[in-house]
Design a protein around this motif. Structure first.
Motif, PDB file in Angstrom:
ATOM      1  N   ALA A  54       0.888  -1.322   0.134  1.00  0.00           N
ATOM      2  CA  ALA A  54       0.187   0.049   0.011  1.00  0.00           C
ATOM      3  C   ALA A  54       1.075   1.333   0.029  1.00  0.00           C
ATOM      4  CB  ALA A  54      -1.082   0.001   1.181  1.00  0.00           C
ATOM      5  N   PHE A  55       1.984   1.495   0.569  1.00  0.00           N
ATOM      6  CA  PHE A  55       2.745   2.372   0.688  1.00  0.00           C
ATOM      7  C   PHE A  55       3.628   2.645  -0.693  1.00  0.00           C
ATOM      8  CE2 PHE A  55       7.273   4.139   1.724  1.00  0.00           C
ATOM      9  CZ  PHE A  55       6.827   5.241   2.238  1.00  0.00           C
ATOM     10  N   VAL A  56       4.189   1.694  -1.040  1.00  0.00           N
ATOM     11  CA  VAL A  56       4.490   1.929  -2.625  1.00  0.00           C
ATOM     12  C   VAL A  56       3.447   2.146  -3.529  1.00  0.00           C
ATOM     13  CG1 VAL A  56       5.619   0.575  -4.583  1.00  0.00           C
ATOM     14  CG2 VAL A  56       6.344   0.310  -2.137  1.00  0.00           C
ATOM     15  N   GLU A  57       2.357   1.594  -3.479  1.00  0.00           N
ATOM     16  CA  GLU A  57       1.033   2.190  -4.561  1.00  0.00           C
ATOM     17  C   GLU A  57       0.809   3.344  -4.289  1.00  0.00           C
ATOM     18  OE1 GLU A  57      -1.750  -0.770  -3.336  1.00  0.00           O
ATOM     19  OE2 GLU A  57      -1.208  -2.211  -5.046  1.00  0.00           O
ATOM     20  N   SER A  58       0.781   3.796  -3.059  1.00  0.00           N
ATOM     21  CA  SER A  58       0.534   5.367  -2.796  1.00  0.00           C
ATOM     22  C   SER A  58       1.517   6.201  -3.219  1.00  0.00           C
ATOM     23  CB  SER A  58       0.203   5.753  -1.238  1.00  0.00           C
ATOM     24  OG  SER A  58       1.482   5.624  -0.446  1.00  0.00           O
ATOM     25  N   ALA A  59       2.749   5.796  -3.220  1.00  0.00           N
ATOM     26  CA  ALA A  59       3.745   6.666  -3.778  1.00  0.00           C
ATOM     27  C   ALA A  59       3.707   6.737  -5.359  1.00  0.00           C
ATOM     28  CB  ALA A  59       5.233   6.146  -3.642  1.00  0.00           C
ATOM     29  N   LYS A  70       8.348  16.722  -9.161  1.00  0.00           N
ATOM     30  CA  LYS A  70       7.956  17.062  -8.052  1.00  0.00           C
ATOM     31  C   LYS A  70       7.952  15.724  -6.980  1.00  0.00           C
ATOM     32  CE  LYS A  70       4.118  18.866  -5.291  1.00  0.00           C
ATOM     33  NZ  LYS A  70       2.817  19.671  -5.202  1.00  0.00           N
ATOM     34  N   ALA A  71       7.492  14.507  -7.524  1.00  0.00           N
ATOM     35  CA  ALA A  71       7.697  13.294  -6.782  1.00  0.00           C
ATOM     36  C   ALA A  71       9.150  12.911  -6.577  1.00  0.00           C
ATOM     37  CB  ALA A  71       7.264  12.173  -7.563  1.00  0.00           C
ATOM     38  N   LEU A  72       9.906  13.133  -7.372  1.00  0.00           N
ATOM     39  CA  LEU A  72      11.520  12.891  -6.787  1.00  0.00           C
ATOM     40  C   LEU A  72      12.194  13.712  -5.965  1.00  0.00           C
ATOM     41  CD1 LEU A  72      13.110  12.203 -10.534  1.00  0.00           C
ATOM     42  CD2 LEU A  72      12.325  10.640  -8.907  1.00  0.00           C
ATOM     43  N   VAL A  73      11.670  14.876  -6.046  1.00  0.00           N
ATOM     44  CA  VAL A  73      12.001  15.848  -4.660  1.00  0.00           C
ATOM     45  C   VAL A  73      11.324  15.494  -3.548  1.00  0.00           C
ATOM     46  CG1 VAL A  73      11.777  18.227  -3.807  1.00  0.00           C
ATOM     47  CG2 VAL A  73      12.067  17.942  -6.336  1.00  0.00           C
ATOM     48  N   GLU A  74      10.178  14.927  -3.350  1.00  0.00           N
ATOM     49  CA  GLU A  74       9.284  14.493  -2.428  1.00  0.00           C
ATOM     50  C   GLU A  74      10.123  13.095  -1.663  1.00  0.00           C
ATOM     51  OE1 GLU A  74       6.656  14.589   0.930  1.00  0.00           O
ATOM     52  OE2 GLU A  74       7.386  16.022  -0.536  1.00  0.00           O
ATOM     53  N   PHE A  75      10.310  12.110  -2.752  1.00  0.00           N
ATOM     54  CA  PHE A  75      11.127  10.820  -2.331  1.00  0.00           C
ATOM     55  C   PHE A  75      12.355  11.213  -1.900  1.00  0.00           C
ATOM     56  CE2 PHE A  75       8.079   9.008  -5.979  1.00  0.00           C
ATOM     57  CZ  PHE A  75       6.952   9.056  -4.968  1.00  0.00           C
ATOM     58  N   SER A  76      13.077  12.175  -2.223  1.00  0.00           N
ATOM     59  CA  SER A  76      14.261  12.462  -1.718  1.00  0.00           C
ATOM     60  C   SER A  76      14.601  13.002  -0.395  1.00  0.00           C
ATOM     61  CB  SER A  76      15.153  13.046  -2.911  1.00  0.00           C
ATOM     62  OG  SER A  76      15.317  12.131  -3.673  1.00  0.00           O
ATOM     63  N   ASP A  77      13.427  13.638   0.187  1.00  0.00           N
ATOM     64  CA  ASP A  77      13.305  14.503   1.347  1.00  0.00           C
ATOM     65  C   ASP A  77      13.340  13.462   2.532  1.00  0.00           C
ATOM     66  OD1 ASP A  77      12.807  16.050   3.413  1.00  0.00           O
ATOM     67  OD2 ASP A  77      11.311  17.007   2.662  1.00  0.00           O
ATOM     68  N   PRO A  78      14.352  13.262   3.594  1.00  0.00           N
ATOM     69  CA  PRO A  78      14.349  12.377   4.450  1.00  0.00           C
ATOM     70  C   PRO A  78      13.247  13.104   5.728  1.00  0.00           C
ATOM     71  CG  PRO A  78      16.435  13.676   4.831  1.00  0.00           C
ATOM     72  CD  PRO A  78      15.842  14.099   3.495  1.00  0.00           C
ATOM     73  N   ASN A  79      12.446  14.104   5.475  1.00  0.00           N
ATOM     74  CA  ASN A  79      11.580  14.392   6.462  1.00  0.00           C
ATOM     75  C   ASN A  79      10.326  14.559   5.650  1.00  0.00           C
ATOM     76  OD1 ASN A  79      13.253  14.944   8.790  1.00  0.00           O
ATOM     77  ND2 ASN A  79      14.053  16.837   7.566  1.00  0.00           N
ATOM     78  N   SER A  81       7.034  13.215   3.175  1.00  0.00           N
ATOM     79  CA  SER A  81       5.684  12.381   3.413  1.00  0.00           C
ATOM     80  C   SER A  81       5.611  10.998   3.025  1.00  0.00           C
ATOM     81  CB  SER A  81       4.357  12.816   2.713  1.00  0.00           C
ATOM     82  OG  SER A  81       4.552  13.123   1.411  1.00  0.00           O
ATOM     83  N   PHE A  82       6.976  10.574   2.084  1.00  0.00           N
ATOM     84  CA  PHE A  82       7.056   9.097   1.949  1.00  0.00           C
ATOM     85  C   PHE A  82       8.362   8.699   2.722  1.00  0.00           C
ATOM     86  CE2 PHE A  82       4.327  10.686  -1.252  1.00  0.00           C
ATOM     87  CZ  PHE A  82       3.625   9.588  -1.417  1.00  0.00           C
ATOM     88  N   VAL A  83       8.397   9.226   4.055  1.00  0.00           N
ATOM     89  CA  VAL A  83       9.260   8.402   5.127  1.00  0.00           C
ATOM     90  C   VAL A  83       8.417   8.175   6.251  1.00  0.00           C
ATOM     91  CG1 VAL A  83      11.322   8.732   6.495  1.00  0.00           C
ATOM     92  CG2 VAL A  83      11.432   9.543   4.349  1.00  0.00           C
ATOM     93  N   ARG A  84       8.276   7.002   6.574  1.00  0.00           N
ATOM     94  CA  ARG A  84       7.275   6.703   7.652  1.00  0.00           C
ATOM     95  C   ARG A  84       7.780   5.384   8.551  1.00  0.00           C
ATOM     96  NH1 ARG A  84       2.146   6.393   3.744  1.00  0.00           N
ATOM     97  NH2 ARG A  84       2.222   8.467   3.144  1.00  0.00           N
ATOM     98  N   GLY A  85       8.717   5.859   9.426  1.00  0.00           N
ATOM     99  CA  GLY A  85       9.314   4.666  10.289  1.00  0.00           C
ATOM    100  C   GLY A  85      10.160   4.160   9.459  1.00  0.00           C
ATOM    101  N   GLU A  86      10.190   2.735   9.321  1.00  0.00           N
ATOM    102  CA  GLU A  86      11.389   2.166   8.699  1.00  0.00           C
ATOM    103  C   GLU A  86      10.859   1.973   7.178  1.00  0.00           C
ATOM    104  OE1 GLU A  86      11.773  -2.257   8.778  1.00  0.00           O
ATOM    105  OE2 GLU A  86       9.541  -2.328   8.878  1.00  0.00           O
ATOM    106  N   LEU A  87       9.809   2.610   6.891  1.00  0.00           N
ATOM    107  CA  LEU A  87       9.456   2.585   5.146  1.00  0.00           C
ATOM    108  C   LEU A  87       9.940   3.921   4.730  1.00  0.00           C
ATOM    109  CD1 LEU A  87       5.766   0.990   5.368  1.00  0.00           C
ATOM    110  CD2 LEU A  87       7.980   0.000   4.664  1.00  0.00           C
ATOM    111  N   TYR A  88      10.421   3.983   3.468  1.00  0.00           N
ATOM    112  CA  TYR A  88      10.562   4.861   2.580  1.00  0.00           C
ATOM    113  C   TYR A  88      10.698   4.598   1.093  1.00  0.00           C
ATOM    114  CZ  TYR A  88      15.370   3.080   2.765  1.00  0.00           C
ATOM    115  OH  TYR A  88      16.561   2.395   2.525  1.00  0.00           O
ATOM    116  N   ILE A  89      10.661   5.350   0.270  1.00  0.00           N
ATOM    117  CA  ILE A  89      10.481   5.128  -1.250  1.00  0.00           C
ATOM    118  C   ILE A  89      11.912   5.672  -1.935  1.00  0.00           C
ATOM    119  CG2 ILE A  89       9.607   6.150  -3.372  1.00  0.00           C
ATOM    120  CD1 ILE A  89       7.838   4.009  -1.616  1.00  0.00           C
ATOM    121  N   TYR A  90      12.214   4.653  -2.599  1.00  0.00           N
ATOM    122  CA  TYR A  90      13.401   4.946  -3.510  1.00  0.00           C
ATOM    123  C   TYR A  90      12.886   4.817  -4.843  1.00  0.00           C
ATOM    124  CZ  TYR A  90      13.635  -0.128  -2.632  1.00  0.00           C
ATOM    125  OH  TYR A  90      13.359  -1.372  -2.395  1.00  0.00           O
TER     126      TYR A  90
END
Length: 185
Positions: A54-59, A70-79, A81-90
Motif C-alpha cells: 500500500a505504501f509503494v502504491e500510494s507513492a 515533484k515526486a522525485l523531490v518528495e521521495f528524496s526528502d528525509p523529512n 511524506s514518504f518516510v514513515r518509520g522504517e518505510l521510505y521510497i526509492y
C-alpha cells in the motif's frame, strides 16, 4: 432423624465445596510463548506485507498525479511524506540508475545494475525484472543501519510508474540466515 439429615446435608455441602474448590483452583504461574522463529520479529517491529504494498502504491499514485519532478523531490526528502518509520521510497529508472533516495543522496545518479547484496545475490537486477513485469517482491540481504549495521533479511516491493521509472520500498525481516542465504550459481 433430624440430626442425621443435618449431618447428611453438611457432608454433601462439604463435598460440593471440595469438588468446586478443585475446579476453580488457579493454575501455577506459567508463561506460554511461541518458539522464536529466526528472521521474524515480534509484533512491535512488524510491518505487514500489505502495508508495504500500500505504501509503494500510494507513492506511485503520488508520482502519477504530481509528476516525476515533484515526486522525485518528495521521495528524496528525509523529512518528507514518504518516510514513515522504517518505510521510505526509492526511485530508479529502467537502467537501474537511482533517481531518488531520502537517506543516501550520494547514490542519486549512480547506476546500480551490477550491485550484489551482502551474500552475492544480484538483487538490483531482480528489482528491475519485477518492475518490468509491473510489480513484485524481492528478498535480499542488506546492512541494517538501525541494528549496528548487521546483515539482515529484507523484503523489497517494487512497482512500475511508467515506461521510464519505478519505485520501491522494503522492510527488514530480522537477522540473515547465513546458511540459507548464499547465492547459488
Amino acid at each position: 432423624m433430624h440430626t442425621s439429615s443435618r449431618s447428611f446435608l453438611c457432608i454433601c455441602a462439604l463435598g460440593l465445596l471440595l469438588i468446586t474448590a478443585g475446579c476453580t483452583q488457579n493454575e501455577p504461574d506459567t508463561i506460554v510463548s511461541a518458539p522464536e522463529t529466526p528472521g521474524i520479529r515480534g509484533p512491535e517491529h512488524y510491518t505487514a506485507n500489505e502495508t508495504l504494498v500500500a505504501f509503494v502504491e500510494s507513492a506511485v499514485d503520488y508520482a502519477r498525479t504530481h509528476g516525476k519532478d515533484k515526486a522525485l523531490v518528495e521521495f528524496s526528502d528525509p523529512n518528507g511524506s514518504f518516510v514513515r518509520g522504517e518505510l521510505y521510497i526509492y526511485a530508479y529508472d529502467f537502467n537501474n540508475t537511482v533517481l531518488a533516495h531520502p537517506f543516501d543522496p550520494d547514490k542519486i545518479g549512480v547506476n546500480r545494475m551490477d550491485e550484489l547484496d551482502a551474500f552475492g545475490n544480484p538483487y538490483t537486477q531482480q528489482f528491475l525484472d519485477a518492475a518490468k513485469n509491473g510489480s513484485g517482491f524481492v528478498r535480499f540481504y542488506y546492512v541494517n543501519p538501525a541494528h549496528n549495521r548487521t546483515v539482515e533479511s529484507k523484503l523489497g516491493y517494487v512497482m512500475k510508474v511508467d515506461e521510464d521509472w519505478w519505485l520501491g520500498s522494503g522492510i527488514y525481516m530480522g537477522p540473515a540466515d547465513t546458511g540459507a542465504s548464499r547465492a547459488t550459481p
